[in-house]
Design a protein around this motif. Structure first.
Motif, PDB file in Angstrom:
ATOM      1  N   LEU A 156      10.103 -10.008  -4.051  1.00 58.41           N
ATOM      2  CA  LEU A 156      11.247  -9.371  -4.710  1.00 58.41           C
ATOM      3  C   LEU A 156      12.179 -10.374  -5.361  1.00 58.41           C
ATOM      4  O   LEU A 156      12.410 -11.465  -4.844  1.00 58.41           O
ATOM      5  CB  LEU A 156      12.031  -8.546  -3.687  1.00 58.41           C
ATOM      6  CG  LEU A 156      11.263  -7.489  -2.896  1.00 58.41           C
ATOM      7  CD1 LEU A 156      12.216  -6.754  -1.954  1.00 58.41           C
ATOM      8  CD2 LEU A 156      10.566  -6.509  -3.824  1.00 58.41           C
ATOM      9  N   GLU A 160      16.358  -7.115  -7.253  1.00 60.39           N
ATOM     10  CA  GLU A 160      15.626  -6.042  -6.581  1.00 60.39           C
ATOM     11  C   GLU A 160      16.076  -5.900  -5.138  1.00 60.39           C
ATOM     12  O   GLU A 160      16.173  -4.783  -4.620  1.00 60.39           O
ATOM     13  CB  GLU A 160      14.120  -6.302  -6.670  1.00 60.39           C
ATOM     14  CG  GLU A 160      13.560  -6.068  -8.062  1.00 60.39           C
ATOM     15  CD  GLU A 160      12.162  -6.617  -8.255  1.00 60.39           C
ATOM     16  OE1 GLU A 160      11.534  -6.286  -9.285  1.00 60.39           O
ATOM     17  OE2 GLU A 160      11.687  -7.373  -7.373  1.00 60.39           O
ATOM     18  N   LEU A 164      17.631  -2.577  -3.473  1.00 57.31           N
ATOM     19  CA  LEU A 164      17.068  -2.046  -2.232  1.00 57.31           C
ATOM     20  C   LEU A 164      18.144  -1.872  -1.169  1.00 57.31           C
ATOM     21  O   LEU A 164      18.177  -0.864  -0.452  1.00 57.31           O
ATOM     22  CB  LEU A 164      15.976  -2.986  -1.724  1.00 57.31           C
ATOM     23  CG  LEU A 164      15.270  -2.581  -0.425  1.00 57.31           C
ATOM     24  CD1 LEU A 164      14.615  -1.209  -0.564  1.00 57.31           C
ATOM     25  CD2 LEU A 164      14.238  -3.631  -0.041  1.00 57.31           C
ATOM     26  N   GLN A 165      19.039  -2.828  -1.067  1.00 60.60           N
ATOM     27  CA  GLN A 165      20.122  -2.733  -0.083  1.00 60.60           C
ATOM     28  C   GLN A 165      21.061  -1.575  -0.408  1.00 60.60           C
ATOM     29  O   GLN A 165      21.560  -0.899   0.498  1.00 60.60           O
ATOM     30  CB  GLN A 165      20.898  -4.057  -0.042  1.00 60.60           C
ATOM     31  CG  GLN A 165      20.087  -5.183   0.587  1.00 60.60           C
ATOM     32  CD  GLN A 165      20.773  -6.532   0.476  1.00 60.60           C
ATOM     33  OE1 GLN A 165      21.480  -6.811  -0.501  1.00 60.60           O
ATOM     34  NE2 GLN A 165      20.588  -7.383   1.479  1.00 60.60           N
ATOM     35  N   ILE A 191      13.792   0.473  -9.254  1.00 53.82           N
ATOM     36  CA  ILE A 191      13.240   1.274  -8.159  1.00 53.82           C
ATOM     37  C   ILE A 191      11.731   1.422  -8.327  1.00 53.82           C
ATOM     38  O   ILE A 191      10.969   1.335  -7.359  1.00 53.82           O
ATOM     39  CB  ILE A 191      13.924   2.653  -8.103  1.00 53.82           C
ATOM     40  CG1 ILE A 191      15.388   2.488  -7.672  1.00 53.82           C
ATOM     41  CG2 ILE A 191      13.181   3.582  -7.123  1.00 53.82           C
ATOM     42  CD1 ILE A 191      16.182   3.767  -7.692  1.00 53.82           C
ATOM     43  N   LEU A 194      10.189  -1.732  -7.183  1.00 49.88           N
ATOM     44  CA  LEU A 194      10.246  -1.836  -5.723  1.00 49.88           C
ATOM     45  C   LEU A 194       9.146  -1.005  -5.076  1.00 49.88           C
ATOM     46  O   LEU A 194       8.473  -1.449  -4.143  1.00 49.88           O
ATOM     47  CB  LEU A 194      11.623  -1.361  -5.220  1.00 49.88           C
ATOM     48  CG  LEU A 194      12.788  -2.325  -5.431  1.00 49.88           C
ATOM     49  CD1 LEU A 194      14.119  -1.611  -5.175  1.00 49.88           C
ATOM     50  CD2 LEU A 194      12.667  -3.537  -4.508  1.00 49.88           C
ATOM     51  N   CYS A 200       5.402   1.388  -1.410  1.00 45.94           N
ATOM     52  CA  CYS A 200       6.122   2.520  -0.819  1.00 45.94           C
ATOM     53  C   CYS A 200       5.877   3.763  -1.669  1.00 45.94           C
ATOM     54  O   CYS A 200       5.772   3.672  -2.895  1.00 45.94           O
ATOM     55  CB  CYS A 200       7.626   2.229  -0.755  1.00 45.94           C
ATOM     56  SG  CYS A 200       8.082   0.997   0.488  1.00 45.94           S
ATOM     57  N   ARG A 203      11.486   7.064  -2.160  1.00 42.86           N
ATOM     58  CA  ARG A 203      12.766   6.438  -1.833  1.00 42.86           C
ATOM     59  C   ARG A 203      12.991   6.346  -0.323  1.00 42.86           C
ATOM     60  O   ARG A 203      13.558   5.371   0.175  1.00 42.86           O
ATOM     61  CB  ARG A 203      13.890   7.242  -2.491  1.00 42.86           C
ATOM     62  CG  ARG A 203      15.212   6.489  -2.632  1.00 42.86           C
ATOM     63  CD  ARG A 203      16.218   7.402  -3.317  1.00 42.86           C
ATOM     64  NE  ARG A 203      17.484   6.755  -3.583  1.00 42.86           N
ATOM     65  CZ  ARG A 203      17.889   6.362  -4.790  1.00 42.86           C
ATOM     66  NH1 ARG A 203      17.105   6.528  -5.837  1.00 42.86           N
ATOM     67  NH2 ARG A 203      19.068   5.792  -4.960  1.00 42.86           N
ATOM     68  N   LEU A 206      11.380   3.345   0.966  1.00 36.66           N
ATOM     69  CA  LEU A 206      12.141   2.139   0.647  1.00 36.66           C
ATOM     70  C   LEU A 206      13.260   1.911   1.662  1.00 36.66           C
ATOM     71  O   LEU A 206      13.506   0.775   2.085  1.00 36.66           O
ATOM     72  CB  LEU A 206      12.738   2.249  -0.759  1.00 36.66           C
ATOM     73  CG  LEU A 206      11.771   2.162  -1.942  1.00 36.66           C
ATOM     74  CD1 LEU A 206      12.528   2.362  -3.251  1.00 36.66           C
ATOM     75  CD2 LEU A 206      11.038   0.826  -1.952  1.00 36.66           C
ATOM     76  N   ALA A 210      13.620  -1.323   4.143  1.00 35.99           N
ATOM     77  CA  ALA A 210      14.814  -2.172   4.169  1.00 35.99           C
ATOM     78  C   ALA A 210      15.309  -2.388   5.590  1.00 35.99           C
ATOM     79  O   ALA A 210      15.675  -3.511   5.972  1.00 35.99           O
ATOM     80  CB  ALA A 210      15.910  -1.548   3.313  1.00 35.99           C
TER      81      ALA A 210
END
Length: 228
Positions: A156, A160, A164-165, A191, A194, A200, A203, A206, A210
């Motif tokens: 990443l 990114e 993600l965070q 997204i 990611l 993944c 969402r 994801l 994380a």
């Protein structure tokens, strides 16, 4: 019409959901089951667009029912219904392939919106509930999980990771765009990358990644907004 299936061992709950759903012009209830085994059997024979899946049911719980539907390649997307005292089961259901979850005390409009979102392929389900519940669910994550994801994290970019965070904190695309000073279209592009890099499916996956990778913590989750 979006076809909805109800899986809950309480007849009154199913009846309430049926009345709410069938009052909408674009939604219809196509079946019911009082346990997970019955739900799986019916849905494999006649798939629905979305199944409202209770977790605690006799014979087969919602986690195992979700796992079997996903393993069988069913097109039916699973929306888990839960309460705070079942956090560890929610995490298991999401890992098994559920598209999202909703608290049982959600407002009617939240439930209807969640059904439509999941039917449309979106895993953004009740963001306020997601923020609160993930803060509890993370306590059940295996301690060694973070190290298992190091290789993927290295793929990443810094941007990114930031996106993600934000996703893990419960932010919508519009909120991410505002916080990170980028266009919503750019957020969607990040997204998409990611999802591809982390393998993944949506969402929700994801968010789980994380937390497992140690990129997000409960204290980073946004506080519920008034009325949420």
């Amino acid at each position: 019409m979006t076809k909805v299936f109800l899986a809950d061992d309480q007849g009154l709950v199913r009846g309430g959901f049926r009345m709410l759903i069938e009052a909408e012009d674009d939604l219809e209830v196509v079946g019911e089951a009082a346990d997970g085994a019955g739900a799986v059997k019916q849905l494999l024979q006649r798939p629905a667009d979305v199944v409202l899946m209770d977790i605690r049911m006799p014979i087969m719980d919602g986690v195992e029912a979700t796992r079997r539907l996903v393993a069988a390649g069913s097109p039916t997307r699973v929306l888990i219904l839960t309460t705070f005292d079942l956090d560890e089961y929610v995490f298991a259901a999401l890992k098994a392939g559920a598209a999202g979850f909703l608290l049982k005390d959600a407002r009617p409009e939240e439930l209807l919106s969640a059904i439509r979102n999941v039917a449309g392929g979106d895993a953004v389900v009740a963001p306020s509930a997601t923020r609160r519940l993930l803060a509890h669910v993370v306590q059940s994550l295996p301690g060694e999980a973070a190290g298992q994801h190091d290789d993927k994290v290295q793929l990443l970019t810094a941007r990114e990771v930031e996106v993600l965070q934000q996703i893990a904190a419960g932010a919508t695309n519009a909120e991410i765009a505002g916080t990170l000073y980028m266009a919503e279209g750019t957020v969607k592009t990040h997204i998409g990358r990611l999802l591809a890099k982390l393998d993944c499916r949506d969402r929700v996956s994801l968010v789980l990644f994380a937390f497992e990778a140690g990129l997000a913590e409960p204290r980073a989750a946004r506080s519920p907004q008034p009325g949420s």
